[in-house]
Design a protein around this motif. Sequence first.
Motif, PDB file in Angstrom:
ATOM      1  N   THR A 193      60.870  58.347  88.271  1.00 13.14           N
ATOM      2  CA  THR A 193      59.668  58.816  88.958  1.00 13.14           C
ATOM      3  C   THR A 193      58.535  59.053  87.972  1.00 13.14           C
ATOM      4  OG1 THR A 193      61.012  59.826  90.696  1.00 13.14           O
ATOM      5  CG2 THR A 193      58.747  60.610  90.477  1.00 13.14           C
ATOM      6  N   ALA A 194      58.841  59.674  86.838  1.00 13.13           N
ATOM      7  CA  ALA A 194      57.816  59.943  85.821  1.00 13.13           C
ATOM      8  C   ALA A 194      57.215  58.645  85.291  1.00 13.13           C
ATOM      9  CB  ALA A 194      58.407  60.769  84.683  1.00 13.13           C
ATOM     10  N   LYS A 195      58.016  57.615  85.143  1.00 14.32           N
ATOM     11  CA  LYS A 195      57.502  56.328  84.665  1.00 14.32           C
ATOM     12  C   LYS A 195      56.610  55.677  85.721  1.00 14.32           C
ATOM     13  CE  LYS A 195      61.142  55.185  81.383  1.00 14.32           C
ATOM     14  NZ  LYS A 195      62.291  56.075  81.521  1.00 14.32           N
ATOM     15  N   VAL A 196      57.043  55.715  86.971  1.00 18.02           N
ATOM     16  CA  VAL A 196      56.270  55.087  88.043  1.00 18.02           C
ATOM     17  C   VAL A 196      54.910  55.769  88.214  1.00 18.02           C
ATOM     18  CG1 VAL A 196      56.185  54.711  90.546  1.00 18.02           C
ATOM     19  CG2 VAL A 196      58.252  54.134  89.266  1.00 18.02           C
ATOM     20  N   VAL A 197      54.885  57.095  88.155  1.00 18.63           N
ATOM     21  CA  VAL A 197      53.609  57.803  88.363  1.00 18.63           C
ATOM     22  C   VAL A 197      52.753  57.837  87.097  1.00 18.63           C
ATOM     23  CG1 VAL A 197      54.540  59.212  90.245  1.00 18.63           C
ATOM     24  CG2 VAL A 197      54.504  60.134  87.925  1.00 18.63           C
TER      25      VAL A 197
ATOM     26  N   GLY B 218      60.577  52.040  85.586  1.00 19.17           N
ATOM     27  CA  GLY B 218      60.779  53.181  86.480  1.00 19.17           C
ATOM     28  C   GLY B 218      61.437  52.766  87.782  1.00 19.17           C
ATOM     29  N   VAL B 219      61.004  51.657  88.347  1.00 18.82           N
ATOM     30  CA  VAL B 219      61.602  51.161  89.591  1.00 18.82           C
ATOM     31  C   VAL B 219      63.063  50.766  89.349  1.00 18.82           C
ATOM     32  CG1 VAL B 219      61.509  49.301  91.306  1.00 18.82           C
ATOM     33  CG2 VAL B 219      59.405  50.476  90.623  1.00 18.82           C
ATOM     34  N   VAL B 220      63.332  50.118  88.228  1.00 20.74           N
ATOM     35  CA  VAL B 220      64.716  49.749  87.880  1.00 20.74           C
ATOM     36  C   VAL B 220      65.580  51.014  87.827  1.00 20.74           C
ATOM     37  CG1 VAL B 220      66.164  48.924  85.971  1.00 20.74           C
ATOM     38  CG2 VAL B 220      64.191  47.584  86.724  1.00 20.74           C
ATOM     39  N   GLN B 221      65.054  52.073  87.218  1.00 15.57           N
ATOM     40  CA  GLN B 221      65.816  53.320  87.136  1.00 15.57           C
ATOM     41  C   GLN B 221      65.994  53.956  88.506  1.00 15.57           C
ATOM     42  OE1 GLN B 221      63.820  55.666  84.112  1.00 15.57           O
ATOM     43  NE2 GLN B 221      65.101  54.761  82.523  1.00 15.57           N
ATOM     44  N   LEU B 222      64.996  53.872  89.363  1.00 13.49           N
ATOM     45  CA  LEU B 222      65.125  54.442  90.705  1.00 13.49           C
ATOM     46  C   LEU B 222      66.123  53.652  91.555  1.00 13.49           C
ATOM     47  CD1 LEU B 222      61.416  55.428  91.394  1.00 13.49           C
ATOM     48  CD2 LEU B 222      63.354  56.966  90.947  1.00 13.49           C
ATOM     49  N   VAL B 223      66.177  52.337  91.368  1.00 14.97           N
ATOM     50  CA  VAL B 223      67.192  51.525  92.054  1.00 14.97           C
ATOM     51  C   VAL B 223      68.586  51.943  91.572  1.00 14.97           C
ATOM     52  CG1 VAL B 223      68.136  49.178  92.277  1.00 14.97           C
ATOM     53  CG2 VAL B 223      65.679  49.584  92.560  1.00 14.97           C
TER      54      VAL B 223
ATOM     55  N   TRP C 223      55.650  59.322  79.034  1.00 11.99           N
ATOM     56  CA  TRP C 223      56.192  57.961  79.093  1.00 11.99           C
ATOM     57  C   TRP C 223      55.117  56.928  78.795  1.00 11.99           C
ATOM     58  CZ3 TRP C 223      60.946  57.252  78.279  1.00 11.99           C
ATOM     59  CH2 TRP C 223      61.891  58.191  78.705  1.00 11.99           C
ATOM     60  N   ALA C 224      53.894  57.182  79.225  1.00 15.86           N
ATOM     61  CA  ALA C 224      52.806  56.249  78.920  1.00 15.86           C
ATOM     62  C   ALA C 224      52.639  56.122  77.402  1.00 15.86           C
ATOM     63  CB  ALA C 224      51.514  56.718  79.577  1.00 15.86           C
TER      64      ALA C 224
ATOM     65  N   LEU D  47      74.759  64.131  86.972  1.00 17.22           N
ATOM     66  CA  LEU D  47      73.838  64.312  85.847  1.00 17.22           C
ATOM     67  C   LEU D  47      73.004  63.054  85.610  1.00 17.22           C
ATOM     68  CD1 LEU D  47      76.138  66.287  83.380  1.00 17.22           C
ATOM     69  CD2 LEU D  47      74.176  67.166  84.663  1.00 17.22           C
ATOM     70  N   LEU D  48      73.654  61.892  85.674  1.00 15.96           N
ATOM     71  CA  LEU D  48      72.918  60.644  85.511  1.00 15.96           C
ATOM     72  C   LEU D  48      71.912  60.453  86.643  1.00 15.96           C
ATOM     73  CD1 LEU D  48      75.767  58.265  84.295  1.00 15.96           C
ATOM     74  CD2 LEU D  48      73.791  59.049  82.968  1.00 15.96           C
ATOM     75  N   LEU D  49      72.315  60.778  87.849  1.00 19.79           N
ATOM     76  CA  LEU D  49      71.418  60.683  89.001  1.00 19.79           C
ATOM     77  C   LEU D  49      70.179  61.544  88.787  1.00 19.79           C
ATOM     78  CD1 LEU D  49      70.611  59.954  91.892  1.00 19.79           C
ATOM     79  CD2 LEU D  49      72.170  61.743  92.684  1.00 19.79           C
ATOM     80  N   ALA D  50      70.367  62.783  88.377  1.00 16.18           N
ATOM     81  CA  ALA D  50      69.233  63.684  88.148  1.00 16.18           C
ATOM     82  C   ALA D  50      68.311  63.119  87.073  1.00 16.18           C
ATOM     83  CB  ALA D  50      69.734  65.074  87.762  1.00 16.18           C
ATOM     84  N   TYR D  51      68.887  62.640  85.978  1.00 13.80           N
ATOM     85  CA  TYR D  51      68.067  62.089  84.903  1.00 13.80           C
ATOM     86  C   TYR D  51      67.255  60.885  85.376  1.00 13.80           C
ATOM     87  CZ  TYR D  51      66.466  59.568  80.866  1.00 13.80           C
ATOM     88  OH  TYR D  51      65.661  58.893  79.979  1.00 13.80           O
ATOM     89  N   TYR D  52      67.912  59.931  86.039  1.00 13.35           N
ATOM     90  CA  TYR D  52      67.213  58.708  86.421  1.00 13.35           C
ATOM     91  C   TYR D  52      66.208  58.935  87.546  1.00 13.35           C
ATOM     92  CZ  TYR D  52      69.967  56.108  83.135  1.00 13.35           C
ATOM     93  OH  TYR D  52      70.516  55.647  81.967  1.00 13.35           O
ATOM     94  N   LEU D  53      66.455  59.888  88.426  1.00 12.79           N
ATOM     95  CA  LEU D  53      65.446  60.240  89.427  1.00 12.79           C
ATOM     96  C   LEU D  53      64.198  60.791  88.745  1.00 12.79           C
ATOM     97  CD1 LEU D  53      67.350  61.889  92.414  1.00 12.79           C
ATOM     98  CD2 LEU D  53      65.931  59.843  92.462  1.00 12.79           C
ATOM     99  N   PHE D  54      64.408  61.707  87.816  1.00  4.69           N
ATOM    100  CA  PHE D  54      63.292  62.325  87.102  1.00  4.69           C
ATOM    101  C   PHE D  54      62.569  61.300  86.232  1.00  4.69           C
ATOM    102  CE2 PHE D  54      61.609  64.504  83.338  1.00  4.69           C
ATOM    103  CZ  PHE D  54      60.716  65.375  83.950  1.00  4.69           C
ATOM    104  N   SER D  55      63.314  60.589  85.405  1.00  5.19           N
ATOM    105  CA  SER D  55      62.727  59.640  84.465  1.00  5.19           C
ATOM    106  C   SER D  55      62.060  58.476  85.185  1.00  5.19           C
ATOM    107  CB  SER D  55      63.831  59.122  83.528  1.00  5.19           C
ATOM    108  OG  SER D  55      63.336  58.146  82.660  1.00  5.19           O
TER     109      SER D  55
END
Length: 121
Positions: free
Chosen positions: A21-25, A48-53, A30-31, A11-19
């Motif tokens: 990515t949304a921040k990076v793009v 966003g990059v921190v969350q993707l890491v 999020w803006a 669940l955490l993985l799904a959230y942080y992948l989504f969140s």
Amino acid sequence: MTLFSMILQSLLLAYYLFSGTAKVVGAKYWADIFQHLGLSPRFRVVTGVVQLVGAAALVAGYWSDGATAWAGVWLGVTMLVACLVHLKVRDPFGKTAPALVFAALNIAILSLHASDLTAFF
């Protein structure tokens, strides 16, 4: 790894992948939040990059419990900082609560794998 731990990790993985990515793009949602918080678009991308890491560490955690523990530290600290930023701008509890909940979930995943912190290195 327990079933509960795997479900929480997923669940955490799904959230942080989504969140992340949304921040990076630069998703409008999020803006707008980062603008309200007084944070720059560059900081939104870094977050966003921190969350993707952290999400990558959660993926690695399927093979290494130590990676899951370190992801809990990494993402837990990230969400605690988010709570502090919300408090700094005097957001109501409803706007701070999601960051607080995710901080708690990351601390939970860390506590489930705390004994594995040294196993990653």
